[in-house]
Scaffold this active site. Structure first.
Site, mmCIF file in Angstrom:
data_model
loop_
_atom_site.group_PDB
_atom_site.id
_atom_site.type_symbol
_atom_site.label_atom_id
_atom_site.label_comp_id
_atom_site.label_asym_id
_atom_site.label_seq_id
_atom_site.Cartn_x
_atom_site.Cartn_y
_atom_site.Cartn_z
ATOM 1 C CG HIS A 1 -32.007 8.133 16.173
ATOM 2 N ND1 HIS A 1 -31.043 8.568 17.031
ATOM 3 C CD2 HIS A 1 -32.388 6.914 16.614
ATOM 4 C CE1 HIS A 1 -30.848 7.653 17.970
ATOM 5 N NE2 HIS A 1 -31.664 6.635 17.731
ATOM 6 C CG ASN B 1 -42.413 6.839 6.765
ATOM 7 O OD1 ASN B 1 -42.978 6.066 6.005
ATOM 8 N ND2 ASN B 1 -43.070 7.649 7.575
ATOM 9 C CD GLN C 1 -44.421 7.581 12.497
ATOM 10 O OE1 GLN C 1 -45.521 7.845 13.002
ATOM 11 N NE2 GLN C 1 -43.928 8.278 11.499
ATOM 12 C CG HIS D 1 -37.450 6.934 13.661
ATOM 13 N ND1 HIS D 1 -36.508 7.582 12.896
ATOM 14 C CD2 HIS D 1 -38.650 7.436 13.260
ATOM 15 C CE1 HIS D 1 -37.109 8.443 12.087
ATOM 16 N NE2 HIS D 1 -38.423 8.375 12.278
ATOM 17 C CB SER E 1 -39.404 13.675 10.636
ATOM 18 O OG SER E 1 -39.437 12.710 11.678
ATOM 19 C CB CYS F 1 -30.932 13.475 17.325
ATOM 20 S SG CYS F 1 -32.061 12.112 17.007
ATOM 21 C CB CYS G 1 -29.897 11.040 20.433
ATOM 22 S SG CYS G 1 -29.051 10.646 18.897
ATOM 23 C CG HIS H 1 -27.997 10.339 15.247
ATOM 24 N ND1 HIS H 1 -29.289 10.772 15.425
ATOM 25 C CD2 HIS H 1 -27.509 11.035 14.181
ATOM 26 C CE1 HIS H 1 -29.566 11.707 14.522
ATOM 27 N NE2 HIS H 1 -28.506 11.887 13.754
#
Ligand code: H2U
Ligand code: ZN
Length: 333
Positions: free
Chosen positions: A159, A148, A163, A161, A156, A47, A50, A110
């Protein structure tokens, strides 16, 4: 309950949505989504996000233990673009944009989604969001925080996350919201979204969950089937203005909302979500109210999604179930 086709006006964007409530039994033989397997390791050596791993751009992540923010290795915006030339003609308008993009890892784990994170850790993400607005807001007029979630919405990487894209200009959506909130304030002397929340609290039928400081509802003008508008009950311009108690309550409310989302189709729910607060330049933005939008694509099951195509691209957006029906289903989850 309104059972006939009608159009509803979006107060925030000055756009109309077509609502066709009797069409929910339409047959579907089109695309069905693959349900992603939810078996993920706590740490994935492959990943990019990670702790301790090397990213696609070559840099290495530190062994972070809570949240971790880094500049996107493939940023769509850069702080110092080459000097722009003259506007080529009246018909070919363009304007250079300055900005930066960052990625926020919500947790070193993760295998977790935000819903599965302990409340204190979600609260830490809220703090990071607020810090990022404070920091980037000094340089950039608009700071867009978003997430997203799920492959269905273009994430994408599983994990957990989000933006941040910051730019020196207002993008289209915040620009429309700025116009609409300003106009309402000038015409009525009160705050559009504060008045709207009061009305929703009276009517109750579109409210999904609320606590002392926050309310989540399916907006009257929702486009996506299970779209949510999340707002503080107090008049707040930006994320950094939230009190400690409001941040705690926000973490609780997001956890509750995301639990309902995951229960709706008994599956990890996908969505794009993001924050809209007042722009960061020095103008008077009293007319603004901080809020978050959640846009989930699923319509009828974990595998049948809504598409924005055909009539929606060429005429106007449309939805099949009413906002009231969607809110009821989410409340019951
Ligand atoms: P999404 O899952 O919402 O696409 O966000 C992941 C972002 O992370 C994406 O914008 C960036 C991608 O450019 N990224 C890096 O900056 N470095 C990496 O090593 C992998 C992904
Ligand atoms: Zn990972």
């Amino acid at each position: 309950m309104i059972e006939y086709p009608h159009r509803r006006y979006n107060q925030l964007t000055d756009e109309w949505v077509l609502v066709s409530p009797q069409r929910t039994d339409r047959p579907w033989q089109g695309q069905v989504e693959k349900i992603p397997s939810n078996q993920r390791p706590i740490y994935d050596p492959h990943c990019y996000l990670c702790p301790g791993n090397q990213r696609a751009g070559g840099a290495s992540n530190p062994n972070y233990e809570s949240t971790f923010v880094f500049t996107n290795d493939f940023s769509a915006l850069v702080p110092t673009p080459p000097e722009g030339g003259e506007i080529p003609s009246q018909l070919l308008r363009m304007s250079p944009v300055r900005g930066t993009c960052r990625v926020i890892c919500f947790s070193p784990r993760h295998d977790l989604t935000m819903r599965e994170m302990p409340k204190e850790d979600i609260r830490r993400v809220v703090n990071v969001w607020a810090e990022q607005i404070s920091e980037l807001g000094q340089k950039y007029r608009w700071v867009q925080i978003f997430e997203n979630k799920g492959a269905l919405m273009g994430s994408s990487n599983p994990h957990p996350h989000g933006q941040i894209w910051a730019s020196d200009q207002l993008p289209n959506e915040p620009w429309k919201e700025e116009q609409q909130q300003k106009r309402y304030f000038e015409e009525n002397g009160s705050i559009l979204l504060i008045d709207y929340v009061k009305l929703e609290q009276q009517q109750e039928e579109r409210v999904v969950v609320e606590n002392n400081n926050w309310i989540a509802l399916v907006p009257f003008w929702a486009v996506w089937p299970f779209e949510i508008l999340l707002l503080p009950k107090r008049h707040v311009l930006r994320l950094p203005d939230l009190s400690d108690e409001e941040r705690d309550d926000l973490a609780s409310l997001m956890k509750e909302l995301l639990t309902k989302y995951d229960r709706l189709f008994d599956n990890p729910f996908s969505y794009s979500m993001g924050w809209h607060g007042a722009p960061n330049d020095k103008a008077d933005y009293t007319h603004w109210q901080l809020h978050a939008h959640y846009y989930p694509p699923l319509l009828r099951s974990a595998t049948v999604r809504k598409f924005i195509v055909g009539y929606e691209l060429l005429a106007e957006v449309q939805r099949d179930l009413t906002a009231e029906q969607a809110a009821k289903r989410l409340r019951e989850c």
